[in-house]
Design a protein around this motif. Structure first.
Motif, PDB file in Angstrom:
ATOM      1  N   LEU A   1       0.830  -1.211   0.000  1.00 45.56           N
ATOM      2  CA  LEU A   1       0.000   0.000   0.000  1.00 45.56           C
ATOM      3  C   LEU A   1       0.858   1.252   0.000  1.00 45.56           C
ATOM      4  O   LEU A   1       0.588   2.217  -0.730  1.00 45.56           O
ATOM      5  CB  LEU A   1      -0.935   0.002   1.207  1.00 45.56           C
ATOM      6  CG  LEU A   1      -2.126  -0.956   1.161  1.00 45.56           C
ATOM      7  CD1 LEU A   1      -2.855  -0.952   2.499  1.00 45.56           C
ATOM      8  CD2 LEU A   1      -3.081  -0.578   0.038  1.00 45.56           C
TER       9      LEU A   1
ATOM     10  N   CYS B   1      -8.471   1.154   2.339  1.00 43.67           N
ATOM     11  CA  CYS B   1      -8.171  -0.197   2.791  1.00 43.67           C
ATOM     12  C   CYS B   1      -8.928  -0.471   4.082  1.00 43.67           C
ATOM     13  O   CYS B   1      -8.934   0.360   4.986  1.00 43.67           O
ATOM     14  CB  CYS B   1      -6.664  -0.355   3.023  1.00 43.67           C
ATOM     15  SG  CYS B   1      -6.202  -1.975   3.674  1.00 43.67           S
ATOM     16  N   THR B   2      -9.601  -1.612   4.152  1.00 44.64           N
ATOM     17  CA  THR B   2     -10.314  -1.988   5.374  1.00 44.64           C
ATOM     18  C   THR B   2      -9.639  -3.204   6.007  1.00 44.64           C
ATOM     19  O   THR B   2      -9.084  -4.058   5.309  1.00 44.64           O
ATOM     20  CB  THR B   2     -11.783  -2.336   5.084  1.00 44.64           C
ATOM     21  OG1 THR B   2     -11.847  -3.459   4.199  1.00 44.64           O
ATOM     22  CG2 THR B   2     -12.499  -1.143   4.453  1.00 44.64           C
ATOM     23  N   THR B   3      -9.682  -3.279   7.322  1.00 44.42           N
ATOM     24  CA  THR B   3      -9.060  -4.387   8.033  1.00 44.42           C
ATOM     25  C   THR B   3      -9.747  -4.594   9.371  1.00 44.42           C
ATOM     26  O   THR B   3     -10.382  -3.687   9.907  1.00 44.42           O
ATOM     27  CB  THR B   3      -7.554  -4.121   8.271  1.00 44.42           C
ATOM     28  OG1 THR B   3      -6.998  -5.224   8.993  1.00 44.42           O
ATOM     29  CG2 THR B   3      -7.345  -2.862   9.082  1.00 44.42           C
TER      30      THR B   3
END
Length: 209
Positions: free
Chosen positions: A10, A24-26
């Protein structure tokens, strides 16, 4: 470590294409804020929905599925779920389950069981993504053994070495007649699926990785 590798990619992408918007998801488990090198990334948390947001989401979700009246029934019957339905992921699962079965299970145990079955066995196939045959056939029994190992290690919040999990699954398969080399390969593939697709495990790594 998988998470650090993704963050490195990223950061590299952001440096190469500085005018490109990146989202971005986490999950929080295994997440490390310090790993993000660029100050251009703004970190936010997805909060619980308010009751108004729950109603808005449900009505839009069921309207897209062609069931406006079903949305009102869902909102009424799902009140018994309390805070659970204010979680964005859980709300999505509840809507999917209600669309399929047209009712909300009465006990929390049955609710969690239905959600687990949906996430583990149905979520990916509905989108054309295959899941390993081993997970479909033996996944539930193996996950129970992993849960017992985690509980013995201290319960929620504890960590287990990957080699321990691999050994556990490998032994399970050998006991059922699979040869050693094939069992080892199958164990690694199953662990990879559990951490990447099934949302069961999260690779944390070590401070040296």
């Amino acid at each position: 470590m998988l998470f650090r590798s993704v963050v490195t990619q990223l950061n590299t992408l952001a440096e190469k294409y500085p005018f490109t918007a990146i989202v971005c998801t986490t999950r929080r488990t295994g997440f490390e804020i310090s790993v993000f090198a660029s100050s251009d990334f703004r970190l936010v948390n997805l909060e619980q929905y308010t009751e108004d947001q729950v109603a808005e989401y449900a009505r839009k979700w069921f309207r897209r599925q062609g069931g406006r009246l079903q949305a009102d029934r869902f909102l009424g019957e799902s009140r018994t779920l309390g805070e659970l339905r204010r979680n964005p992921l859980m709300l999505a699962l509840f809507c999917t389950l209600y669309r399929q079965y047209d009712y909300i299970p009465e006990s929390r145990r049955d609710v969690y069981l239905r959600c687990a079955q949906l996430m583990f066995y149905e979520w990916d196939p509905r989108r054309g993504i295959s899941i390993p045959n081993l997970f479909k056939k033996e996944g539930e029994a193996i996950v129970r053994d992993m849960a017992l190992l985690l509980y013995s290690a201290g319960g929620v919040g504890s960590s287990i070495d990957e080699s321990q999990l691999t050994g556990l699954i490998k032994s399970y398969l050998i006991d059922r007649g699979q040869e050693q080399i094939a069992a080892g390969q199958a164990a690694r593939e199953l662990l990879d699926h559990c951490s990447r697709r099934a949302w069961i495990l999260t690779k944390i790594g070590s401070s040296d990785s």
